[in-house]
Scaffold this motif. Sequence first.
Motif, mmCIF file in Angstrom:
data_model
loop_
_atom_site.group_PDB
_atom_site.id
_atom_site.type_symbol
_atom_site.label_atom_id
_atom_site.label_comp_id
_atom_site.label_asym_id
_atom_site.label_seq_id
_atom_site.Cartn_x
_atom_site.Cartn_y
_atom_site.Cartn_z
ATOM 1 N N LEU A 30 0.836 -1.200 0.000
ATOM 2 C CA LEU A 30 0.000 0.000 0.000
ATOM 3 C C LEU A 30 0.869 1.247 0.000
ATOM 4 O O LEU A 30 1.875 1.323 0.710
ATOM 5 C CB LEU A 30 -0.910 0.014 1.231
ATOM 6 N N ILE B 61 0.068 5.652 -0.051
ATOM 7 C CA ILE B 61 -1.000 6.651 0.108
ATOM 8 C C ILE B 61 -0.421 8.033 -0.135
ATOM 9 O O ILE B 61 0.660 8.363 0.363
ATOM 10 C CB ILE B 61 -1.600 6.605 1.530
ATOM 11 N N ALA C 206 -3.368 4.678 -3.099
ATOM 12 C CA ALA C 206 -4.588 5.408 -2.768
ATOM 13 C C ALA C 206 -4.313 6.906 -2.755
ATOM 14 O O ALA C 206 -3.392 7.371 -2.090
ATOM 15 C CB ALA C 206 -5.111 4.961 -1.399
ATOM 16 N N GLY C 207 -5.107 7.630 -3.503
ATOM 17 C CA GLY C 207 -4.955 9.083 -3.567
ATOM 18 C C GLY C 207 -5.414 9.599 -4.906
ATOM 19 O O GLY C 207 -5.681 8.830 -5.836
ATOM 20 N N PRO D 226 -8.211 6.120 5.102
ATOM 21 C CA PRO D 226 -7.063 5.302 4.696
ATOM 22 C C PRO D 226 -6.587 4.348 5.789
ATOM 23 O O PRO D 226 -5.912 3.364 5.494
ATOM 24 C CB PRO D 226 -5.987 6.336 4.360
ATOM 25 N N THR E 105 1.990 9.402 7.367
ATOM 26 C CA THR E 105 1.563 8.050 7.010
ATOM 27 C C THR E 105 2.520 7.001 7.591
ATOM 28 O O THR E 105 2.105 5.875 7.877
ATOM 29 C CB THR E 105 1.484 7.873 5.484
#
Length: 411
Positions: free
Chosen positions: A209, A211, A242-243, A272, A294
């Motif tokens: 993952l 982000i 993700a974004g 998230p 993050t």
Amino acid sequence: MSSAHSGRPALRVLFVQGHLRENGGLRVVNALAARFSADGVRTGVFALEEVDGEEAVALPSDGVALRYGAHHALPAARRLPTGLLALLRTARGYDVVVSGSEIGHGLLAASLVARTLGKPFVVLAQGDLDQAIAAWVPAKLQSATRWVHRHADAVIAVSPGLVPGLLANGLPAERAHVVVNGVDVDEVQERAVTDRGAPDPVPRRPRLLAIGRLTSHKGFDLLLRASVGVRDRGFDHDLVIAGEGPDRAALEQLAADLGADHVSLPGFVENPAALLAQADLFVSSSRTEAMPLTLLESLALAVPVVATDCCEGSRLLLDDGRYGDLVAPESVEALTEAIAAHLGDQRRLRNAAAAGPAFARRFEPRRLAREHLALLSRISGAPLPVFAPLPVATGDTLLRTHQGPSLGSTT
């Protein structure tokens, strides 16, 4: 409102933003504003322009006063003067004006209005000044942006690594301060389980993952190439980035060119933390960062981390690699090696991540917010309200900052 000193109302703080489009820097401002308000400080957020309703926005909490300058439907020539006039009226009711970003129209407007009203002006620096100006500020506004920084009453940097650039720009050393960001570990853990469904009975491939906003400085192009290289070495996996952002089309094209059918770009994700909790590895491939929270959120959830060693903030948040692997920035090969090593044997980084939640608690956001308030009170001369005591911190709360100042200290 009661204050620590009698005879004068307690501190009132106004954050100024150019807009409220969703991004990490704005989330930091909103979190600070919410904690200020919870501590009894009258806090406002002012946005020069109200964005189109179809765009993702990040709004402050209910306890924070929100004001807009100009509606997005106004002709462009009228937006700035309308916004400035509204900001001038709003700022009269506050003791200190804080720009939530080191660049942008919000910075320039906040400086102008603060000087007009004779209010202290403070900048919250969340990125490297030189890099931010080169990447985002039009040439005609670069000199003005640098002048505003040199003449601010204070600049509060979120990482000690940002201070040298501020001083090189001409900011007097006594006006430069460092208060790092933090995360509420309990809150992150609660959000992580909010959207989690029933366990998948079918074994799945390991999930990587990433982000962030889809921009060049996040290095997602490097991560895409590294992910393909890891698959070529026989380590099958899925990669989720993700974004949302301006580089979406370029990243989608790169994934197609590389045959990376294992990659998904789901766009902006409201929560998230729920994605993080299901990841087998979080990867930060950034070319530049300041204080990438993050990483701290990953540690709060005991998720293994591989991150580029692109800034002092990354080294601080991973304690020089004790809680995650740091690799050379701008290197596809370094990312490939680190990811492949983890997928080949996940025990080492999982063991490091298991101690992550306790380490993340050292970055206690309520205490750090009070460090901000102490600075703003001293700069403005307005007293602080009487605070409720915070829980006693455990462990070493003053972290090494790599030859920079301690958490919450001045330079």
